[in-house]
Write a protein that holds these residues in place. Sequence first.
Motif, short mmCIF file in Angstrom:
data_model
loop_
_atom_site.label_atom_id
_atom_site.label_comp_id
_atom_site.label_asym_id
_atom_site.label_seq_id
_atom_site.Cartn_x
_atom_site.Cartn_y
_atom_site.Cartn_z
N GLU A 156 -67.28 -36.36 43.75
CA GLU A 156 -68.38 -37.09 43.10
C GLU A 156 -69.11 -36.21 42.09
O GLU A 156 -69.45 -36.64 41.00
CB GLU A 156 -69.35 -37.63 44.16
N VAL A 157 -69.30 -34.95 42.48
CA VAL A 157 -70.00 -34.02 41.59
C VAL A 157 -69.18 -33.80 40.31
O VAL A 157 -69.72 -33.81 39.20
CB VAL A 157 -70.25 -32.66 42.30
N LYS A 158 -67.86 -33.65 40.46
CA LYS A 158 -67.02 -33.41 39.28
C LYS A 158 -67.03 -34.63 38.36
O LYS A 158 -67.10 -34.50 37.14
CB LYS A 158 -65.60 -33.02 39.70
N ASP A 159 -67.00 -35.79 38.95
CA ASP A 159 -67.12 -37.01 38.15
C ASP A 159 -68.41 -37.00 37.35
O ASP A 159 -68.41 -37.20 36.14
CB ASP A 159 -67.14 -38.24 39.08
N LEU A 160 -69.50 -36.75 38.06
CA LEU A 160 -70.81 -36.75 37.41
C LEU A 160 -70.92 -35.66 36.35
O LEU A 160 -71.61 -35.83 35.34
CB LEU A 160 -71.92 -36.55 38.45
N ALA A 161 -70.23 -34.53 36.57
CA ALA A 161 -70.34 -33.40 35.66
C ALA A 161 -69.34 -33.49 34.50
O ALA A 161 -69.28 -32.58 33.67
CB ALA A 161 -70.15 -32.09 36.44
N GLY A 162 -68.53 -34.54 34.48
CA GLY A 162 -67.58 -34.72 33.39
C GLY A 162 -66.33 -33.87 33.53
O GLY A 162 -65.71 -33.50 32.54
N LEU A 163 -65.97 -33.52 34.79
CA LEU A 163 -64.78 -32.72 35.03
C LEU A 163 -63.67 -33.59 35.62
O LEU A 163 -63.94 -34.50 36.39
CB LEU A 163 -65.11 -31.59 36.03
N GLU A 216 -66.14 -23.79 44.86
CA GLU A 216 -66.02 -24.59 43.65
C GLU A 216 -67.38 -25.18 43.25
O GLU A 216 -67.79 -25.11 42.09
CB GLU A 216 -65.00 -25.72 43.87
N LEU A 217 -68.08 -25.70 44.24
CA LEU A 217 -69.40 -26.25 43.94
C LEU A 217 -70.33 -25.14 43.47
O LEU A 217 -71.18 -25.34 42.60
CB LEU A 217 -70.00 -26.96 45.17
N SER A 218 -70.15 -23.96 44.05
CA SER A 218 -71.00 -22.84 43.68
C SER A 218 -70.87 -22.55 42.18
O SER A 218 -71.87 -22.31 41.50
CB SER A 218 -70.60 -21.62 44.51
N TRP A 219 -69.65 -22.57 41.66
CA TRP A 219 -69.47 -22.33 40.21
C TRP A 219 -70.23 -23.37 39.39
O TRP A 219 -70.96 -23.06 38.45
CB TRP A 219 -67.99 -22.31 39.79
N ILE A 220 -70.04 -24.63 39.80
CA ILE A 220 -70.69 -25.71 39.04
C ILE A 220 -72.20 -25.51 39.08
O ILE A 220 -72.88 -25.58 38.05
CB ILE A 220 -70.27 -27.10 39.61
N LEU A 221 -72.72 -25.21 40.27
CA LEU A 221 -74.18 -25.06 40.39
C LEU A 221 -74.69 -23.83 39.65
O LEU A 221 -75.83 -23.81 39.20
CB LEU A 221 -74.59 -25.00 41.87
N ASN A 222 -73.84 -22.79 39.53
CA ASN A 222 -74.24 -21.62 38.74
C ASN A 222 -74.67 -22.01 37.34
O ASN A 222 -75.55 -21.39 36.74
CB ASN A 222 -73.08 -20.63 38.63
#
Length: 337
Positions: free
Chosen positions: A325-332, A89-95
């Motif tokens: 935390e990443v999803k929060d920061l990324a607006g997801l 999941e993080l990989s997609w976001i980082l892509n």
Amino acid sequence: MSETKRVLSCIQPTGDMHFGNYFGAVKNWVKLQQTYTCYYGVVNYHAMTMPYNPKKLRNNTWELIFNLLSTGIDHERLFIQSLVPEHAELSWILNCFTSYGQLTRMTQFKDKSAQSGEQGGEGFISAGLLNYPVLQAADILIYRPSFVPVGKDQEQHLELTRNIAQRFNNQVGKEYFILPEPLFTEVPKVMSPADPTRKMSKSAGDKHYINLFAEEKRIRKQVRSAVTDTGDTPEGEMSAGVRNLFELLKAGEAMDAYQSLQSDYEAGALKYVDLKDAVADTLVGISEQVRARRAELDANKKEVKQQIKASTAAIRKEAQQTIAEVKDLAGLMNVRF
Ligand code: ADP
């Protein structure tokens, strides 16, 4: 007291563990456990980038886990990547924070995609092969380590990880991800016994690596037939094959034999058979120890697998916190767990 610094490293389950892997990576991992909080991943998602056999992958994954435990890796430090789906999941976001151009310029992508074309792969180059450094960035960043032990061949990938982390931090306006530093440790580069000008490696074929878990007879045979002279060594220089045998002695910490055989070499009185016997004794000694541990673990297969599932579940909690935390920061939107 501040928390012990974290170290992250991963290994692909692609087959036997050889003395190159052991001396060049795993032995160091065992040592690092004393100083750092280590996260060691068996990264099975990575073993899919080239054409592969699914049944073998499952087997190889457990094999590698049992082998790592046999070398002295603590079970609490080990996890299986596919049991922590947050990596993907993080990989997609980082892509979405990765430059496509930078991925196409990765040396390993260029090498491996050239290989796929050659090896009857009908030129099939998966997008996974291109994107795998992003998954690797996710493997690292999800545990927020300070250090990643890297060899020269992985430096470019760690730099990419730092670029991705920085771009994410800039875009979300927060220094969220720690930019991991490379941890350079003196590790030997072990060469192939059959061709000491190339590194010991599984991918080159059976005779190019010595399996750490091989039968004594096989190890002795491979060392005995190791190439010593290739005929193109300049006058007065040690040949690549002899140098590799000395390196193996040093890596195996057989310092008495190393010093006495070095003296023989300097006096021009070295007998290759003595050097080879000393190397074979050293490797067999190490192999016997890990094989004995392996036999104990094999006798409790079910319990060992349960332990690894439990340690993976504990490690997964860290990954879940990061992804939330990443999803929060990324607006997801987030799933609550
Ligand atoms: P292989 O080349 O046999 O497929 P991997 O790429 O799976 O091995 O390597 C796993 C780890 O072992 C990596 O950290 C790599 O740097 C280390 N390693 C592999 N081969 C050698 C070698 N010949 N000498 C030193 N380290 C090695």
